[in-house]
Design a protein around this motif. Structure first.
Motif, PDB file in Angstrom:
ATOM      1  N   ALA A 116      89.656 -65.024 -14.087  1.00 12.32           N
ATOM      2  CA  ALA A 116      89.710 -64.540 -15.464  1.00 12.32           C
ATOM      3  C   ALA A 116      88.419 -63.827 -15.841  1.00 12.32           C
ATOM      4  O   ALA A 116      88.437 -62.742 -16.453  1.00 12.32           O
ATOM      5  N   PHE A 117      87.278 -64.404 -15.460  1.00 10.66           N
ATOM      6  CA  PHE A 117      85.977 -63.802 -15.754  1.00 10.66           C
ATOM      7  C   PHE A 117      85.855 -62.441 -15.066  1.00 10.66           C
ATOM      8  O   PHE A 117      85.465 -61.439 -15.678  1.00 10.66           O
ATOM      9  N   GLN A 118      86.221 -62.398 -13.793  1.00 16.74           N
ATOM     10  CA  GLN A 118      86.088 -61.145 -13.048  1.00 16.74           C
ATOM     11  C   GLN A 118      87.077 -60.090 -13.522  1.00 16.74           C
ATOM     12  O   GLN A 118      86.766 -58.893 -13.489  1.00 16.74           O
ATOM     13  N   ALA A 119      88.247 -60.500 -13.972  1.00 22.36           N
ATOM     14  CA  ALA A 119      89.215 -59.524 -14.477  1.00 22.36           C
ATOM     15  C   ALA A 119      88.674 -58.816 -15.714  1.00 22.36           C
ATOM     16  O   ALA A 119      88.783 -57.586 -15.845  1.00 22.36           O
ATOM     17  N   VAL A 120      88.079 -59.588 -16.629  1.00 26.99           N
ATOM     18  CA  VAL A 120      87.499 -58.985 -17.831  1.00 26.99           C
ATOM     19  C   VAL A 120      86.302 -58.123 -17.465  1.00 26.99           C
ATOM     20  O   VAL A 120      86.155 -56.990 -17.955  1.00 26.99           O
ATOM     21  N   ALA A 121      85.428 -58.623 -16.597  1.00 24.91           N
ATOM     22  CA  ALA A 121      84.255 -57.846 -16.185  1.00 24.91           C
ATOM     23  C   ALA A 121      84.666 -56.555 -15.476  1.00 24.91           C
ATOM     24  O   ALA A 121      84.071 -55.493 -15.700  1.00 24.91           O
ATOM     25  N   THR A 122      85.689 -56.633 -14.640  1.00 20.81           N
ATOM     26  CA  THR A 122      86.160 -55.440 -13.934  1.00 20.81           C
ATOM     27  C   THR A 122      86.649 -54.382 -14.918  1.00 20.81           C
ATOM     28  O   THR A 122      86.336 -53.193 -14.789  1.00 20.81           O
ATOM     29  N   ASP A 123      87.410 -54.810 -15.912  1.00 24.44           N
ATOM     30  CA  ASP A 123      87.906 -53.872 -16.914  1.00 24.44           C
ATOM     31  C   ASP A 123      86.756 -53.233 -17.691  1.00 24.44           C
ATOM     32  O   ASP A 123      86.771 -52.023 -17.953  1.00 24.44           O
ATOM     33  N   LEU A 124      85.756 -54.024 -18.039  1.00 26.84           N
ATOM     34  CA  LEU A 124      84.615 -53.486 -18.779  1.00 26.84           C
ATOM     35  C   LEU A 124      83.805 -52.521 -17.918  1.00 26.84           C
ATOM     36  O   LEU A 124      83.386 -51.453 -18.383  1.00 26.84           O
ATOM     37  N   PHE A 125      83.592 -52.864 -16.653  1.00 24.19           N
ATOM     38  CA  PHE A 125      82.879 -51.942 -15.759  1.00 24.19           C
ATOM     39  C   PHE A 125      83.683 -50.650 -15.562  1.00 24.19           C
ATOM     40  O   PHE A 125      83.112 -49.563 -15.473  1.00 24.19           O
ATOM     41  N   ARG A 126      85.003 -50.766 -15.518  1.00 24.35           N
ATOM     42  CA  ARG A 126      85.847 -49.578 -15.381  1.00 24.35           C
ATOM     43  C   ARG A 126      85.624 -48.635 -16.572  1.00 24.35           C
ATOM     44  O   ARG A 126      85.530 -47.409 -16.414  1.00 24.35           O
ATOM     45  N   ARG A 156      81.859 -45.311  -8.173  1.00 31.07           N
ATOM     46  CA  ARG A 156      81.587 -46.739  -8.195  1.00 31.07           C
ATOM     47  C   ARG A 156      82.875 -47.537  -8.360  1.00 31.07           C
ATOM     48  O   ARG A 156      83.792 -47.128  -9.063  1.00 31.07           O
ATOM     49  N   ASP A 157      82.920 -48.671  -7.693  1.00 29.89           N
ATOM     50  CA  ASP A 157      84.099 -49.536  -7.704  1.00 29.89           C
ATOM     51  C   ASP A 157      83.896 -50.646  -8.743  1.00 29.89           C
ATOM     52  O   ASP A 157      83.022 -51.502  -8.568  1.00 29.89           O
ATOM     53  N   PRO A 158      84.679 -50.660  -9.821  1.00 27.70           N
ATOM     54  CA  PRO A 158      84.461 -51.663 -10.871  1.00 27.70           C
ATOM     55  C   PRO A 158      84.666 -53.086 -10.394  1.00 27.70           C
ATOM     56  O   PRO A 158      83.985 -54.009 -10.856  1.00 27.70           O
ATOM     57  N   ALA A 159      85.610 -53.297  -9.465  1.00 23.36           N
ATOM     58  CA  ALA A 159      85.857 -54.652  -8.974  1.00 23.36           C
ATOM     59  C   ALA A 159      84.664 -55.175  -8.182  1.00 23.36           C
ATOM     60  O   ALA A 159      84.287 -56.343  -8.302  1.00 23.36           O
ATOM     61  N   LEU A 160      84.035 -54.295  -7.385  1.00 19.74           N
ATOM     62  CA  LEU A 160      82.856 -54.718  -6.628  1.00 19.74           C
ATOM     63  C   LEU A 160      81.684 -55.005  -7.563  1.00 19.74           C
ATOM     64  O   LEU A 160      80.937 -55.974  -7.359  1.00 19.74           O
ATOM     65  N   LEU A 161      81.523 -54.177  -8.582  1.00 20.71           N
ATOM     66  CA  LEU A 161      80.449 -54.418  -9.542  1.00 20.71           C
ATOM     67  C   LEU A 161      80.670 -55.741 -10.269  1.00 20.71           C
ATOM     68  O   LEU A 161      79.716 -56.496 -10.509  1.00 20.71           O
ATOM     69  N   ALA A 162      81.916 -56.040 -10.616  1.00 24.92           N
ATOM     70  CA  ALA A 162      82.217 -57.302 -11.301  1.00 24.92           C
ATOM     71  C   ALA A 162      81.920 -58.493 -10.399  1.00 24.92           C
ATOM     72  O   ALA A 162      81.401 -59.520 -10.861  1.00 24.92           O
ATOM     73  N   LYS A 163      82.234 -58.362  -9.101  1.00 25.96           N
ATOM     74  CA  LYS A 163      81.924 -59.448  -8.164  1.00 25.96           C
ATOM     75  C   LYS A 163      80.420 -59.656  -8.067  1.00 25.96           C
ATOM     76  O   LYS A 163      79.936 -60.796  -8.037  1.00 25.96           O
ATOM     77  N   GLY A 164      79.668 -58.552  -8.000  1.00 25.65           N
ATOM     78  CA  GLY A 164      78.221 -58.668  -7.951  1.00 25.65           C
ATOM     79  C   GLY A 164      77.658 -59.298  -9.212  1.00 25.65           C
ATOM     80  O   GLY A 164      76.752 -60.131  -9.159  1.00 25.65           O
ATOM     81  N   PHE A 165      78.194 -58.914 -10.343  1.00 29.43           N
ATOM     82  CA  PHE A 165      77.783 -59.445 -11.637  1.00 29.43           C
ATOM     83  C   PHE A 165      78.000 -60.959 -11.680  1.00 29.43           C
ATOM     84  O   PHE A 165      77.108 -61.730 -12.062  1.00 29.43           O
ATOM     85  N   SER A 166      79.188 -61.384 -11.259  1.00 31.45           N
ATOM     86  CA  SER A 166      79.524 -62.803 -11.271  1.00 31.45           C
ATOM     87  C   SER A 166      78.683 -63.584 -10.267  1.00 31.45           C
ATOM     88  O   SER A 166      78.164 -64.666 -10.574  1.00 31.45           O
ATOM     89  N   ALA A 167      78.539 -63.031  -9.055  1.00 26.79           N
ATOM     90  CA  ALA A 167      77.772 -63.728  -8.019  1.00 26.79           C
ATOM     91  C   ALA A 167      76.298 -63.849  -8.401  1.00 26.79           C
ATOM     92  O   ALA A 167      75.659 -64.876  -8.133  1.00 26.79           O
ATOM     93  N   MET A 168      75.752 -62.829  -9.033  1.00 24.17           N
ATOM     94  CA  MET A 168      74.356 -62.885  -9.463  1.00 24.17           C
ATOM     95  C   MET A 168      74.176 -63.964 -10.521  1.00 24.17           C
ATOM     96  O   MET A 168      73.186 -64.702 -10.504  1.00 24.17           O
TER      97      MET A 168
END
Length: 212
Positions: free
Chosen positions: A131-141, A152-164
């Motif tokens: 759920a967190f990554q889905a929202v972050a992915t949409d915002l990065f998109r 840039r790939d929004p899903a990869l950025l969201a994963k990096g954001f969450s992992a950080m």
């Protein structure tokens, strides 16, 4: 107070006591008697609400997942229309005092460490993460569209954001003198600023001018 409200209040009291015990004494040695003592209730009351230690632990994780999910969603909803501000709100949510404190982070890591052996824990944690990554992915998109950064790939950025964020929680736990909530915020802001300097301030002191 209605009977159902009393039952829910007692149930939350026991869950909060469980969180206290895990933070203080660890996960594997937790007993219902320790929870009863922390809640200042009898062991019989604990057994009335939770038939086993496993049931209590599952309810505790479900409670934490729900509380955390409501917290960051409320932050995003209150951030206003600007997409960058919504991502900052997710960041601020992860490093706000209510969730990024030593007790809560300790308990999160205790539960994460058990997911390999507890499919119910895994399901709850995966659902929250998705759920967190889905929202972050949409915002990065949306930020990518605003900045014409189509490579840039929004899903990869969201994963990096969450992992950080998860990594900084761990750093706060094992290096508390070096990494506090404000340091973590600065790291995450630097990450966002490096990706999209026109959208994100390098630090909080510049945020107001960036949003103008």
């Amino acid at each position: 107070m209605a009977r159902d409200a009393i039952k829910e209040t007692r149930r939350v009291q026991l869950i909060e006591a469980t969180i206290d015990v895990i933070a203080r004494a660890g996960f594997s040695d937790l007993t219902l008697a320790q929870v009863a003592e922390a809640a200042r209730l009898s062991t019989g009351i604990v057994n009335f609400y939770f038939k086993s230690k496993d049931a209590l632990l599952a309810a505790t994780l479900e409670h934490m997942v729900g509380e955390y999910g409501r917290y960051w969603r409320a932050n995003v909803a209150a951030a206003g229309p600007r997409v960058a501000d919504k991502l900052i709100a997710m960041l601020e949510g992860d490093f706000g005092r209510l969730v990024a404190n030593r007790k809560t982070v300790t308990v999160w890591y205790a539960f994460w460490g058990e997911t390999r052996w507890r499919p119910d824990f895994m399901t709850l944690c995966q659902g929250l993460n998705s759920a967190f990554q889905a929202v972050a992915t949409d915002l990065f998109r949306q930020v990518i569209a605003e900045t014409n950064a189509a490579e840039r790939d929004p899903a990869l950025l969201a994963k990096g954001f969450s992992a950080m964020s998860d990594g900084l929680w761990l750093d706060m736990l094992i290096n508390p003198k070096e990494t506090d909530r404000e340091t973590a915020r600065r790291v995450m802001r630097a990450f966002l600023h490096g990706l999209f300097p026109s959208q994100f301030a390098a630090d909080a002191s510049e945020a107001s001018s960036s949003a103008a």
